[in-house]
Write a protein that holds these residues in place. Structure first.
Motif, PDB file in Angstrom:
ATOM      1  N   ARG A 146      14.958  30.965  85.909  1.00  0.00           N
ATOM      2  CA  ARG A 146      14.080  31.574  86.907  1.00  0.00           C
ATOM      3  C   ARG A 146      13.598  30.580  87.952  1.00  0.00           C
ATOM      4  O   ARG A 146      13.180  30.979  89.051  1.00  0.00           O
ATOM      5  CB  ARG A 146      12.876  32.240  86.225  1.00  0.00           C
ATOM      6  CG  ARG A 146      13.222  33.535  85.506  1.00  0.00           C
ATOM      7  CD  ARG A 146      11.974  34.225  85.007  1.00  0.00           C
ATOM      8  NE  ARG A 146      11.047  34.551  86.094  1.00  0.00           N
ATOM      9  CZ  ARG A 146       9.818  35.021  85.915  1.00  0.00           C
ATOM     10  NH1 ARG A 146       9.372  35.220  84.662  1.00  0.00           N
ATOM     11  NH2 ARG A 146       9.041  35.300  86.939  1.00  0.00           N
ATOM     12  N   THR A 147      13.617  29.286  87.631  1.00  0.00           N
ATOM     13  CA  THR A 147      13.156  28.283  88.598  1.00  0.00           C
ATOM     14  C   THR A 147      14.309  27.529  89.244  1.00  0.00           C
ATOM     15  O   THR A 147      14.084  26.587  89.998  1.00  0.00           O
ATOM     16  CB  THR A 147      12.194  27.280  87.912  1.00  0.00           C
ATOM     17  OG1 THR A 147      12.864  26.663  86.794  1.00  0.00           O
ATOM     18  CG2 THR A 147      10.935  27.976  87.427  1.00  0.00           C
ATOM     19  N   GLN A 148      15.520  27.959  88.967  1.00  0.00           N
ATOM     20  CA  GLN A 148      16.702  27.284  89.508  1.00  0.00           C
ATOM     21  C   GLN A 148      16.694  27.262  91.030  1.00  0.00           C
ATOM     22  O   GLN A 148      17.058  26.264  91.664  1.00  0.00           O
ATOM     23  CB  GLN A 148      17.969  27.981  89.009  1.00  0.00           C
ATOM     24  CG  GLN A 148      19.257  27.195  89.251  1.00  0.00           C
ATOM     25  CD  GLN A 148      19.380  25.978  88.360  1.00  0.00           C
ATOM     26  OE1 GLN A 148      19.087  26.047  87.181  1.00  0.00           O
ATOM     27  NE2 GLN A 148      19.792  24.851  88.937  1.00  0.00           N
ATOM     28  N   SER A 170       9.472  21.121  92.255  1.00  0.00           N
ATOM     29  CA  SER A 170      10.377  20.180  92.937  1.00  0.00           C
ATOM     30  C   SER A 170      11.783  20.247  92.357  1.00  0.00           C
ATOM     31  O   SER A 170      12.683  19.544  92.817  1.00  0.00           O
ATOM     32  CB  SER A 170       9.840  18.753  92.820  1.00  0.00           C
ATOM     33  OG  SER A 170       9.693  18.380  91.453  1.00  0.00           O
ATOM     34  N   GLY A 171      11.963  21.085  91.341  1.00  0.00           N
ATOM     35  CA  GLY A 171      13.271  21.242  90.707  1.00  0.00           C
ATOM     36  C   GLY A 171      13.136  22.201  89.552  1.00  0.00           C
ATOM     37  O   GLY A 171      12.017  22.582  89.172  1.00  0.00           O
ATOM     38  N   PRO A 172      14.225  22.640  88.950  1.00  0.00           N
ATOM     39  CA  PRO A 172      14.145  23.586  87.837  1.00  0.00           C
ATOM     40  C   PRO A 172      13.284  23.041  86.697  1.00  0.00           C
ATOM     41  O   PRO A 172      13.398  21.864  86.333  1.00  0.00           O
ATOM     42  CB  PRO A 172      15.613  23.734  87.398  1.00  0.00           C
ATOM     43  CG  PRO A 172      16.414  23.312  88.587  1.00  0.00           C
ATOM     44  CD  PRO A 172      15.619  22.266  89.283  1.00  0.00           C
ATOM     45  N   LEU A 173      12.418  23.887  86.154  1.00  0.00           N
ATOM     46  CA  LEU A 173      11.599  23.474  85.022  1.00  0.00           C
ATOM     47  C   LEU A 173      12.467  23.460  83.763  1.00  0.00           C
ATOM     48  O   LEU A 173      13.347  24.304  83.593  1.00  0.00           O
ATOM     49  CB  LEU A 173      10.421  24.434  84.841  1.00  0.00           C
ATOM     50  CG  LEU A 173       9.418  24.498  85.998  1.00  0.00           C
ATOM     51  CD1 LEU A 173       8.317  25.504  85.685  1.00  0.00           C
ATOM     52  CD2 LEU A 173       8.822  23.126  86.287  1.00  0.00           C
ATOM     53  N   THR A 174      12.184  22.507  82.892  1.00  0.00           N
ATOM     54  CA  THR A 174      12.984  22.353  81.682  1.00  0.00           C
ATOM     55  C   THR A 174      12.129  22.614  80.451  1.00  0.00           C
ATOM     56  O   THR A 174      11.009  23.129  80.549  1.00  0.00           O
ATOM     57  CB  THR A 174      13.583  20.935  81.618  1.00  0.00           C
ATOM     58  OG1 THR A 174      12.519  19.978  81.643  1.00  0.00           O
ATOM     59  CG2 THR A 174      14.505  20.687  82.800  1.00  0.00           C
ATOM     60  N   ARG A 175      12.644  22.232  79.301  1.00  0.00           N
ATOM     61  CA  ARG A 175      11.966  22.523  78.042  1.00  0.00           C
ATOM     62  C   ARG A 175      10.628  21.801  77.923  1.00  0.00           C
ATOM     63  O   ARG A 175       9.676  22.340  77.365  1.00  0.00           O
ATOM     64  CB  ARG A 175      12.876  22.113  76.878  1.00  0.00           C
ATOM     65  CG  ARG A 175      12.336  22.486  75.520  1.00  0.00           C
ATOM     66  CD  ARG A 175      13.280  22.037  74.426  1.00  0.00           C
ATOM     67  NE  ARG A 175      12.821  22.509  73.127  1.00  0.00           N
ATOM     68  CZ  ARG A 175      13.351  22.134  71.970  1.00  0.00           C
ATOM     69  NH1 ARG A 175      14.355  21.283  71.954  1.00  0.00           N
ATOM     70  NH2 ARG A 175      12.886  22.604  70.834  1.00  0.00           N
TER      71      ARG A 175
END
Length: 209
Positions: A146-148, A170-175
Motif C-alpha cells: 500500500r505504500t509502494q 520517503s519510501g515503502p514501509l517495511t516490517r
C-alpha cells in the motif's frame, strides 16, 4: 575417587551450600487489586490476561515476576521482586490501546492497527526516544504494497484516539518501523500496552483499595 578425596569433595560442596544459604532468598512482593466494570463475568479472565502481559513487559529482570488472579469482579495482580510505580499502574490499567496508522485522506481505511503489531520495544539508538514496532508477516506484506507508490504522502499515527505524530513517507514501509515518542518513559509504556494487547470494548479498570 578414593575415600580421602571423597571427604574433601563433600566438604567443598558443604562449604558452597553454606555460602549460598547465607544469602537471603526473600524477594520483595507487592500487589494491587483492580475493580473491573463493563464486562461480563466470563470476560474478566481475558482482561486479566491482557493486564498481566502488560505488566510483564515492564519487569526489570527475568528473575522478577507478575501474576494475575481473578477474584469475582476484581483482578489481583501480584508482583515479585519489583513494584511498578503509581504512574505506570495508572497508565497500564487505563489505556485502552487503540493504535492506528492511516495514510493521508484514508482515515477510514487504516494502514496499521494494534492487532498488526507482532512486537514492540522502546528505542533510543539515535539519541531520541522512539517506539519500535515489528509487524506481523501478513501486515508487513500489505503495508509495503500500500505504500509502494505513496512517496511524499503523510501518515497519521493515533494512540487512543489522539494524534501521536505525523510522518511523511520517503519510501515503502517495511516490517520494522520506528515512531517518534515524547519520552523514553512513554515509549516504554506504549510498548508494554501493545505487547499486552488492547482492552476489550467497554472495559473500565480502577485501582481498588
Amino acid at each position: 575417587m578414593n575415600h580421602h578425596a571423597t571427604i574433601q569433595f563433600n566438604r567443598r560442596l558443604l562449604a558452597l551450600a553454606l555460602t549460598f544459604s547465607a544469602v537471603p532468598a526473600v524477594a520483595a512482593t507487592s500487589s494491587i487489586s483492580l475493580q473491573v466494570s463493563g464486562q461480563e463475568a466470563s470476560q474478566i479472565a481475558g482482561v486479566a490476561q491482557v493486564i498481566e502481559k502488560r505488566f510483564d513487559s515492564l519487569k526489570p529482570s527475568m528473575f522478577d515476576s507478575v501474576s494475575a488472579q481473578v477474584q469475582g469482579s476484581r483482578i489481583k495482580i501480584r508482583f515479585s521482586g519489583w513494584t511498578p510505580t503509581s504512574g505506570q499502574v495508572e497508565y497500564l490499567v487505563r489505556t485502552v490501546g487503540r493504535f492506528k496508522v492511516t495514510l493521508q485522506g484514508e482515515r477510514d481505511n487504516p494502514l496499521i492497527v494494534e492487532s498488526d503489531v507482532a512486537d514492540s520495544r522502546p528505542f533510543n539508538g539515535r539519541g531520541r526516544p522512539e517506539l519500535a514496532i515489528r509487524l506481523s508477516d501478513a501486515a508487513a506484506s500489505r503495508v509495503t504494497a500500500r505504500t509502494q507508490n505513496a512517496l511524499g504522502k503523510d501518515v497519521v499515527v493515533e494512540w487512543d484516539g489522539r494524534v501521536m505524530v505525523r510522518l511523511r513517507i520517503s519510501g515503502p514501509l517495511t516490517r520494522d518501523i520506528a515512531l517518534s515518542a515524547t519520552s523514553d518513559a512513554d515509549a516504554l509504556l506504549m510498548s508494554a500496552v501493545l505487547r499486552g494487547g488492547r482492552l476489550p470494548e467497554g472495559a473500565v479498570l480502577t485501582v481498588a483499595p
